[in-house]
Design a protein around this motif. Sequence first.
Motif, PDB file in Angstrom:
ATOM      1  N   LEU A   1       7.083  18.412 -26.576  1.00 14.44           N
ATOM      2  CA  LEU A   1       8.279  19.012 -25.986  1.00 14.44           C
ATOM      3  C   LEU A   1       7.937  19.443 -24.569  1.00 14.44           C
ATOM      4  CD1 LEU A   1      11.175  20.057 -26.187  1.00 14.44           C
ATOM      5  CD2 LEU A   1      10.281  22.156 -27.234  1.00 14.44           C
ATOM      6  N   ASN A   2       8.537  18.769 -23.600  1.00 10.65           N
ATOM      7  CA  ASN A   2       8.245  19.042 -22.184  1.00 10.65           C
ATOM      8  C   ASN A   2       9.536  19.451 -21.481  1.00 10.65           C
ATOM      9  OD1 ASN A   2       7.402  19.116 -19.528  1.00 10.65           O
ATOM     10  ND2 ASN A   2       6.187  17.260 -19.673  1.00 10.65           N
ATOM     11  N   LEU A   3       9.577  20.713 -21.051  1.00 10.80           N
ATOM     12  CA  LEU A   3      10.733  21.266 -20.346  1.00 10.80           C
ATOM     13  C   LEU A   3      10.336  21.802 -18.979  1.00 10.80           C
ATOM     14  CD1 LEU A   3      12.232  23.237 -23.384  1.00 10.80           C
ATOM     15  CD2 LEU A   3      12.863  20.963 -22.603  1.00 10.80           C
ATOM     16  N   ALA A   4       9.204  21.362 -18.467  1.00 13.65           N
ATOM     17  CA  ALA A   4       8.663  21.898 -17.211  1.00 13.65           C
ATOM     18  C   ALA A   4       9.550  21.538 -16.025  1.00 13.65           C
ATOM     19  CB  ALA A   4       7.247  21.361 -16.998  1.00 13.65           C
ATOM     20  N   HIS A   5       9.413  22.346 -14.953  1.00 16.49           N
ATOM     21  CA  HIS A   5      10.103  22.093 -13.685  1.00 16.49           C
ATOM     22  C   HIS A   5      11.626  22.058 -13.862  1.00 16.49           C
ATOM     23  CE1 HIS A   5       6.541  21.200 -11.152  1.00 16.49           C
ATOM     24  NE2 HIS A   5       6.022  20.794 -12.306  1.00 16.49           N
ATOM     25  N   ASN A   6      12.156  23.154 -14.394  1.00 18.05           N
ATOM     26  CA  ASN A   6      13.595  23.358 -14.484  1.00 18.05           C
ATOM     27  C   ASN A   6      13.899  24.790 -14.052  1.00 18.05           C
ATOM     28  OD1 ASN A   6      15.101  20.926 -15.659  1.00 18.05           O
ATOM     29  ND2 ASN A   6      13.337  21.048 -17.042  1.00 18.05           N
ATOM     30  N   ARG A   7      15.038  25.341 -14.483  1.00 19.42           N
ATOM     31  CA  ARG A   7      15.411  26.718 -14.154  1.00 19.42           C
ATOM     32  C   ARG A   7      15.723  27.504 -15.424  1.00 19.42           C
ATOM     33  NH1 ARG A   7      20.047  27.516 -11.328  1.00 19.42           N
ATOM     34  NH2 ARG A   7      20.959  25.483 -11.876  1.00 19.42           N
ATOM     35  N   ILE A   8      14.931  27.249 -16.455  1.00 20.39           N
ATOM     36  CA  ILE A   8      15.160  27.875 -17.754  1.00 20.39           C
ATOM     37  C   ILE A   8      14.766  29.345 -17.693  1.00 20.39           C
ATOM     38  CG2 ILE A   8      14.531  27.805 -20.191  1.00 20.39           C
ATOM     39  CD1 ILE A   8      13.980  24.789 -19.787  1.00 20.39           C
ATOM     40  N   THR A   9      15.602  30.194 -18.281  1.00 20.12           N
ATOM     41  CA  THR A   9      15.379  31.646 -18.247  1.00 20.12           C
ATOM     42  C   THR A   9      15.294  32.201 -19.668  1.00 20.12           C
ATOM     43  OG1 THR A   9      17.783  31.981 -18.118  1.00 20.12           O
ATOM     44  CG2 THR A   9      16.562  31.892 -16.032  1.00 20.12           C
ATOM     45  N   GLY A  10      15.035  33.503 -19.764  1.00 17.53           N
ATOM     46  CA  GLY A  10      14.993  34.181 -21.056  1.00 17.53           C
ATOM     47  C   GLY A  10      13.627  34.111 -21.690  1.00 17.53           C
ATOM     48  N   SER A  11      13.590  34.104 -23.007  1.00 16.72           N
ATOM     49  CA  SER A  11      12.330  34.123 -23.744  1.00 16.72           C
ATOM     50  C   SER A  11      12.144  32.832 -24.518  1.00 16.72           C
ATOM     51  CB  SER A  11      12.304  35.306 -24.717  1.00 16.72           C
ATOM     52  OG  SER A  11      13.351  35.175 -25.665  1.00 16.72           O
ATOM     53  N   THR A  12      10.901  32.609 -24.928  1.00 23.66           N
ATOM     54  CA  THR A  12      10.595  31.455 -25.769  1.00 23.66           C
ATOM     55  C   THR A  12      10.679  31.886 -27.227  1.00 23.66           C
ATOM     56  OG1 THR A  12       9.062  30.653 -24.084  1.00 23.66           O
ATOM     57  CG2 THR A  12       8.921  29.660 -26.261  1.00 23.66           C
ATOM     58  N   PRO A  13      11.635  31.391 -27.979  1.00 22.01           N
ATOM     59  CA  PRO A  13      11.781  31.830 -29.372  1.00 22.01           C
ATOM     60  C   PRO A  13      10.544  31.501 -30.204  1.00 22.01           C
ATOM     61  CG  PRO A  13      13.731  30.634 -28.633  1.00 22.01           C
ATOM     62  CD  PRO A  13      12.679  30.433 -27.583  1.00 22.01           C
ATOM     63  N   ASP A  14      10.218  32.398 -31.107  1.00 28.23           N
ATOM     64  CA  ASP A  14       9.079  32.161 -32.001  1.00 28.23           C
ATOM     65  C   ASP A  14       9.318  30.931 -32.863  1.00 28.23           C
ATOM     66  OD1 ASP A  14       6.542  33.188 -33.382  1.00 28.23           O
ATOM     67  OD2 ASP A  14       7.961  33.021 -35.062  1.00 28.23           O
ATOM     68  N   SER A  15      10.592  30.632 -33.152  1.00 29.24           N
ATOM     69  CA  SER A  15      10.904  29.487 -34.009  1.00 29.24           C
ATOM     70  C   SER A  15      10.457  28.173 -33.372  1.00 29.24           C
ATOM     71  CB  SER A  15      12.409  29.440 -34.295  1.00 29.24           C
ATOM     72  OG  SER A  15      13.149  29.345 -33.078  1.00 29.24           O
ATOM     73  N   ILE A  16      10.415  28.115 -32.037  1.00 28.09           N
ATOM     74  CA  ILE A  16       9.965  26.896 -31.360  1.00 28.09           C
ATOM     75  C   ILE A  16       8.449  26.764 -31.467  1.00 28.09           C
ATOM     76  CG2 ILE A  16       9.745  25.737 -29.129  1.00 28.09           C
ATOM     77  CD1 ILE A  16      12.467  26.805 -28.385  1.00 28.09           C
ATOM     78  N   CYS A  17       7.741  27.800 -31.116  1.00 24.00           N
ATOM     79  CA  CYS A  17       6.272  27.734 -31.118  1.00 24.00           C
ATOM     80  C   CYS A  17       5.688  27.643 -32.522  1.00 24.00           C
ATOM     81  CB  CYS A  17       5.698  28.950 -30.387  1.00 24.00           C
ATOM     82  SG  CYS A  17       6.118  28.979 -28.625  1.00 24.00           S
ATOM     83  N   SER A  18       6.504  27.907 -33.534  1.00 28.30           N
ATOM     84  CA  SER A  18       6.030  27.828 -34.919  1.00 28.30           C
ATOM     85  C   SER A  18       6.409  26.523 -35.593  1.00 28.30           C
ATOM     86  CB  SER A  18       6.607  29.005 -35.726  1.00 28.30           C
ATOM     87  OG  SER A  18       6.202  30.243 -35.182  1.00 28.30           O
ATOM     88  N   LEU A  19       6.966  25.601 -34.841  1.00 29.76           N
ATOM     89  CA  LEU A  19       7.337  24.318 -35.427  1.00 29.76           C
ATOM     90  C   LEU A  19       6.110  23.631 -36.022  1.00 29.76           C
ATOM     91  CD1 LEU A  19       9.860  23.107 -32.721  1.00 29.76           C
ATOM     92  CD2 LEU A  19      10.379  23.533 -35.136  1.00 29.76           C
ATOM     93  N   PRO A  20       6.200  23.060 -37.216  1.00 30.66           N
ATOM     94  CA  PRO A  20       5.004  22.624 -37.959  1.00 30.66           C
ATOM     95  C   PRO A  20       4.218  21.488 -37.315  1.00 30.66           C
ATOM     96  CG  PRO A  20       7.010  21.910 -39.071  1.00 30.66           C
ATOM     97  CD  PRO A  20       7.428  22.852 -37.999  1.00 30.66           C
ATOM     98  N   LYS A  21       4.881  20.591 -36.564  1.00 33.54           N
ATOM     99  CA  LYS A  21       4.174  19.439 -36.004  1.00 33.54           C
ATOM    100  C   LYS A  21       4.023  19.506 -34.487  1.00 33.54           C
ATOM    101  CE  LYS A  21       5.266  16.229 -39.742  1.00 33.54           C
ATOM    102  NZ  LYS A  21       5.732  14.868 -40.096  1.00 33.54           N
ATOM    103  N   LEU A  22       4.463  20.585 -33.880  1.00 33.59           N
ATOM    104  CA  LEU A  22       4.394  20.690 -32.424  1.00 33.59           C
ATOM    105  C   LEU A  22       2.948  20.788 -31.958  1.00 33.59           C
ATOM    106  CD1 LEU A  22       6.031  20.908 -29.801  1.00 33.59           C
ATOM    107  CD2 LEU A  22       6.009  23.395 -30.111  1.00 33.59           C
ATOM    108  N   LYS A  23       2.575  19.888 -31.044  1.00 35.82           N
ATOM    109  CA  LYS A  23       1.218  19.869 -30.490  1.00 35.82           C
ATOM    110  C   LYS A  23       1.217  20.200 -29.000  1.00 35.82           C
ATOM    111  CE  LYS A  23      -0.205  16.240 -33.732  1.00 35.82           C
ATOM    112  NZ  LYS A  23      -0.694  14.827 -33.869  1.00 35.82           N
ATOM    113  N   ASP A  24       2.155  19.639 -28.264  1.00 35.20           N
ATOM    114  CA  ASP A  24       2.189  19.806 -26.810  1.00 35.20           C
ATOM    115  C   ASP A  24       3.507  20.455 -26.405  1.00 35.20           C
ATOM    116  OD1 ASP A  24      -0.295  18.455 -26.390  1.00 35.20           O
ATOM    117  OD2 ASP A  24       0.742  16.558 -26.725  1.00 35.20           O
ATOM    118  N   LEU A  25       3.418  21.627 -25.813  1.00 33.21           N
ATOM    119  CA  LEU A  25       4.593  22.338 -25.321  1.00 33.21           C
ATOM    120  C   LEU A  25       4.351  22.710 -23.866  1.00 33.21           C
ATOM    121  CD1 LEU A  25       7.311  23.751 -25.691  1.00 33.21           C
ATOM    122  CD2 LEU A  25       6.077  25.766 -26.535  1.00 33.21           C
ATOM    123  N   ASN A  26       5.190  22.203 -22.977  1.00 29.77           N
ATOM    124  CA  ASN A  26       5.051  22.469 -21.548  1.00 29.77           C
ATOM    125  C   ASN A  26       6.316  23.161 -21.059  1.00 29.77           C
ATOM    126  OD1 ASN A  26       4.586  22.500 -18.806  1.00 29.77           O
ATOM    127  ND2 ASN A  26       3.790  20.421 -18.725  1.00 29.77           N
TER     128      ASN A  26
END
Length: 434
Positions: free
Chosen positions: A303-328
């Motif tokens: 999941l790559n969302l780098a170089h945008n204008r995203i605001t707020g917080s990163t939900p725990d539900s995203i970082c706890s996804l069972p197969k997620l390896k790369d998060l940018n």
Amino acid sequence: MNKCMGECLISRIPFLLAILFLASAFSGDHGIAGVTASNIRHSHRRHLLSDYQFANPHLKDAYIALQALKHAIISDPYNMTASWVGPDVCNYNRVFCAPAPYDPYLTVVASIDLNHGDIAGYLPEELGLLVDLSVLHINSNRFCCTLPSKFDQLKLLHELDLSNNKLSGKFPEVLLRLPSLKYLDIRYNEFEGSVPKELFDLPLDAIFINSNRFKFEIPDNIGNSPVSVIVLANNKFSGCLPSGIANMSNTLNEIILMNNGLNSCIPSEFGLLKSLTVLDLSLNNLAGPLPDQFGSLEKIEVLNLAHNRITGSTPDSICSLPKLKDLNLSYNYLTSESSSCLHLSSYADELNCIQGRPHQKSEGECKAALSNQVNCDSFKCKKCPSEVSPEDRYLSPPPPPTSEVSPEDRYLSPPPPPLVIPVWTYGSPPPPSQ
């Protein structure tokens, strides 16, 4: 005359001069007026055909097509077409024959593979004679100009890989008239202008149109496409990230939309893409918060969302996804993150506005950017109907899977390698820098 055709003709000057010399000789010695290079070439072809015997008319047409292609080649540094001599086309290098799918007793040319030949030339109209062709791979060459109009005669063409060439002009609409096509790869060329929305109504399994000069808004009907892989990166799109992509939930495995100028919030409907393993929305102008619905992407690995204008917080539900390896999530304006993000095998959060984390934006830059709260409705993006359940969202049943085989075995030749960060290295390499 476009630049590409000019380069082709300039490279053929020695050949054309020889033809003109012969023409003038005929005209002077025999009084034959109006002799042209085309007349001589076709006369020579008729002479050869009268001397050759072919097992069936399909192989005769294949001979004409392959000889036309050979004569359209101005440079073949690895001599891939050196063996293209005589009527036995099934013994030509990189040409493969097989029984016709409609007649097991009829031998036809079914596949041509000229990948990585560094061949320079153009694609002649005679290729339309290859009516039994199932696979055409000519990636990593220097073919120029655009596609011949007679390509629409290739009714059995299943795979078309034209990537990493110098093809140009508008999107070749002849591709919309290939009823058997499942795999389309025209990335790393010089096509420009709009992409017809009809492309996304075709029963394709893979679409690669990245790294061209296409400029348009992604149409709402993109959700009609039954593809498993779609890469639109590195073009000049604009407008919204369409929520209609959610209608691809039954088939879509990988989608790459990086570096396209998209300008909207991220639709919450993306959380419906239950089969998604790779999502890259980086290097756009996407704003607003991360949708909580991203926590439903249970198969997501990259999941790559780098170089945008995203605001707020990163939900725990995203970082706890069972197969997620790369998060940018780097180069955004996030203000907090879940501690579970820090345990991912690959995680990037630099240059955000997260207190206590290293390499963040300055306080002044964060304050200026976050002082204006994003109103996602201001983008005026179309939304999927909210009154119906996800199961009832389709106006008609979703298309069935294209085959029962695994994605790794789906193509006659290997598909592009898995998409991994860094995102600009997907698939075949870009053309070498000049």
